[in-house]
Write an enzyme that holds these catalytic residues in place. Structure first.
Site, PDB file in Angstrom:
ATOM      1  N   HIS A  26       0.819  -1.217   0.000  1.00  0.00           N
ATOM      2  CA  HIS A  26       0.000   0.000   0.000  1.00  0.00           C
ATOM      3  C   HIS A  26       0.849   1.263   0.000  1.00  0.00           C
ATOM      4  CE1 HIS A  26       0.632  -0.456   4.461  1.00  0.00           C
ATOM      5  NE2 HIS A  26       0.768   0.856   4.359  1.00  0.00           N
ATOM      6  N   ASP A  69      -0.480  -7.445   0.720  1.00  0.00           N
ATOM      7  CA  ASP A  69       0.098  -6.131   1.016  1.00  0.00           C
ATOM      8  C   ASP A  69       1.620  -6.214   1.006  1.00  0.00           C
ATOM      9  OD1 ASP A  69       0.454  -3.523   1.650  1.00  0.00           O
ATOM     10  OD2 ASP A  69      -0.481  -3.596   3.622  1.00  0.00           O
ATOM     11  N   GLY A  93       4.133   5.573   9.371  1.00  0.00           N
ATOM     12  CA  GLY A  93       5.562   5.554   9.088  1.00  0.00           C
ATOM     13  C   GLY A  93       6.180   4.196   9.331  1.00  0.00           C
ATOM     14  N   SER A 148       4.782   1.387   8.272  1.00  0.00           N
ATOM     15  CA  SER A 148       4.356   0.475   7.206  1.00  0.00           C
ATOM     16  C   SER A 148       5.547  -0.152   6.504  1.00  0.00           C
ATOM     17  CB  SER A 148       3.527   1.236   6.168  1.00  0.00           C
ATOM     18  OG  SER A 148       2.210   1.374   6.585  1.00  0.00           O
ATOM     19  N   SER A 205       1.574  -4.067   7.971  1.00  0.00           N
ATOM     20  CA  SER A 205       0.513  -3.674   7.044  1.00  0.00           C
ATOM     21  C   SER A 205      -0.325  -2.539   7.608  1.00  0.00           C
ATOM     22  CB  SER A 205      -0.383  -4.880   6.721  1.00  0.00           C
ATOM     23  OG  SER A 205      -1.489  -4.495   5.926  1.00  0.00           O
TER      24      SER A 205
END
Length: 486
Positions: A210, A240, A321, A323, A338
């Site tokens: 993402h 993801d 931040g 992710s 995720s």
């Protein structure tokens, strides 16, 4: 009475001597187990599961019993595998295999049917569900963005399952964490680099899908002046993950290390699937190193952007931040951050893309620097180096951990592990101080502290026994001398 005191003193002296010997052996063992090549001042950090996965015997009996007679397995508080079963015969077989048994009402077939019913309903952003093995239910969580009408409709689905589905309201909102061990920057925001991987030819960094679609350019700094690489493939929603090819293949140190802050790092030797109940660690540029437990596998989350399935559910917190940042344990890659709800002040639920599933889909494996050892499962670790190969690895059979293999054709690249992308690097295989044992949380003496404590207690026992002996001697002298008094 005097004989009893002598026996007590003798016992205390023997205990003190034995304690000194045992403590010395513990200190020697702790020093001998320092990571190879560890420099002075390096620390270790335990990233191990509470009990590891089920034994081959337990795995085999669960497979043989099937989803009609079992309902999941997890690591218990004592580290032993727990298997949920639906009948007495299945319970007896699981016990013979060495598992702790829990009798439950609903089989895995029933639980899976409930999740399929939820998935067939119109998608409701802000909801997530996963099987809670210990509760023998499917837990549906709805965040604060879910309307009363949608909550009512999902509650109706839960009621029709006859108690298989449990509804819970949560605080905050389920969001992806755009904006890790090291930060990477794109026009759409900031994410975290996850694990450095290779297909035998090129070196890549795994991150969250993402964060950006294929073609996204990533930079090592926020002003966009230092190009890191470009996303060559991404999958979101559905899954993801994204694969970013490094723009330059310059070998820098620390490519196989996950940075955890303070100049420390954990060397990644392979990848594995986690176990429910396992203690795990996550590193991110926003919130640093955090830990928690795996609470569910194969979870589904309905983000505002779309639905992602097959995720790892944990109690590890995360914020924007983080992710794409790495989830790991015992030197094994487990997943990529995720999204979730809450934050690291209040806590929450966080979801991770499984590492093994992702690497298998992409045909990649973790980067290993020359001299690194091939990884193993969460229970075994270690192993022998695999033969170098310039071809992409074949996908391993289902359930087989993805492991490292030294590859001279795949130079170590800068990335999330070790120094931030483009940052200073040491010699090959260097990077942050490599960590491996939980005692380091107690400071530089953490590794030898237990042995020193045993020695200290032994010395105290010895001093007490000496004091008792001297005290008894003084009393004996006083008694003898008093007989001569006039």
């Amino acid at each position: 009475m005097r004989h009893a005191r002598r026996s007590l003193r003798r016992l205390m002296r023997f205990a003190a001597a034995g304690g000194v010997v045992c403590g010395s052996l513990m200190v020697t063992h702790a020093v001998a187990n320092e990571p190879p090549g560890a420099a002075p001042g390096q620390v270790t950090y335990a990233a191990g599961p509470v009990g590891g996965g089920p034994s081959p015997a337990v795995t085999e009996v669960v497979r043989r019993l099937g989803d009609a007679r079992t309902a999941g397995s997890w690591a218990g508080a004592d580290g032993r595998p727990v298997v949920a079963v639906t009948d007495a015969g299945a319970a007896a077989e699981a016990r013979r295999a060495g598992a702790t048994v829990k009798r439950v009402r609903h089989s895995m077939d029933t639980l899976r049917a409930a999740t399929e019913s939820l998935g067939a309903e119109p998608r409701v952003p802000g909801t997530a569900w996963a099987v809670d093995y210990a509760a023998n239910q499917v837990v549906v969580r709805a965040d604060t963005t879910v309307s009363a009408d949608d909550w009512s409709r999902l509650s109706g689905v839960a009621e029709r399952t006859g108690g298989v589905v449990r509804m819970e309201r949560t605080t905050g909102a389920f969001t992806t964490r755009v904006n890790a061990a090291a930060p990477i920057f794109a026009s759409g925001g900031r994410c975290s680099a996850g694990f450095n991987v290779t297909d035998g030819r090129d070196v890549y960094v795994l991150t969250a899908g993402h964060c950006g679609p294929a073609g996204t350019a990533w930079f090592q700094n926020s002003d966009g002046s230092r190009l890191l690489g470009t996303t060559v493939t991404a999958d979101f929603p559905g899954s993801d993950f994204a694969l970013v090819r490094y723009e330059r293949g310059a070998p820098l140190g620390g490519a196989d290390v996950v940075a955890i802050g303070g100049g420390r790092g954990v060397r990644i030797t392979g990848a594995a699937d986690p176990v429910v109940g396992q203690r795990v660690f996550r590193s991110g540029s926003t919130t640093g190193l955090r830990d928690g437990r795996v609470t569910a596998l194969n979870a589904t989350v309905n983000y505002p952007e779309g639905t992602v399935t097959g995720l790892i559910e944990t109690t590890v917190c995360a914020e924007r931040g983080d992710s794409g940042g790495p989830l790991f344990a015992q030197g094994l890659a487990l997943g990529l951050t995720s999204g979730g709800n809450g934050d690291c002040a209040r806590g929450g639920v966080t979801y991770f893309q499984p590492a093994v599933k992702t690497m298998r889909a992409l045909g990649v494996r973790p980067v290993a620097l020359p001299g690194s050892q091939e990884g193993g499962t969460g229970e075994q670790g270690g192993g022998s180096p695999a033969a170098p190969s310039s071809n992409p690895p074949a996908s391993p059979p289902a359930g087989t951990p993805v492991t490292t293999a030294p590859s001279p054709e795949a130079p170590a690249a800068p990335g999330a592990q070790g120094a931030p992308p483009g940052g200073p690097a040491g010699a090959a295989g260097s990077g942050p101080g490599t960590v491996s044992g939980i005692a380091d949380g107690f400071g530089p003496l953490g590794g030898v502290a237990p042995g020193l404590a045993v020695i200290a207690v032994s010395v105290v026992l010895f001093l007490i026994s000496r004091w008792l002996r001297n005290s008894q001697g003084r009393r004996d002298y006083r008694d003898l001398y008093s007989q001569t008094w006039a």
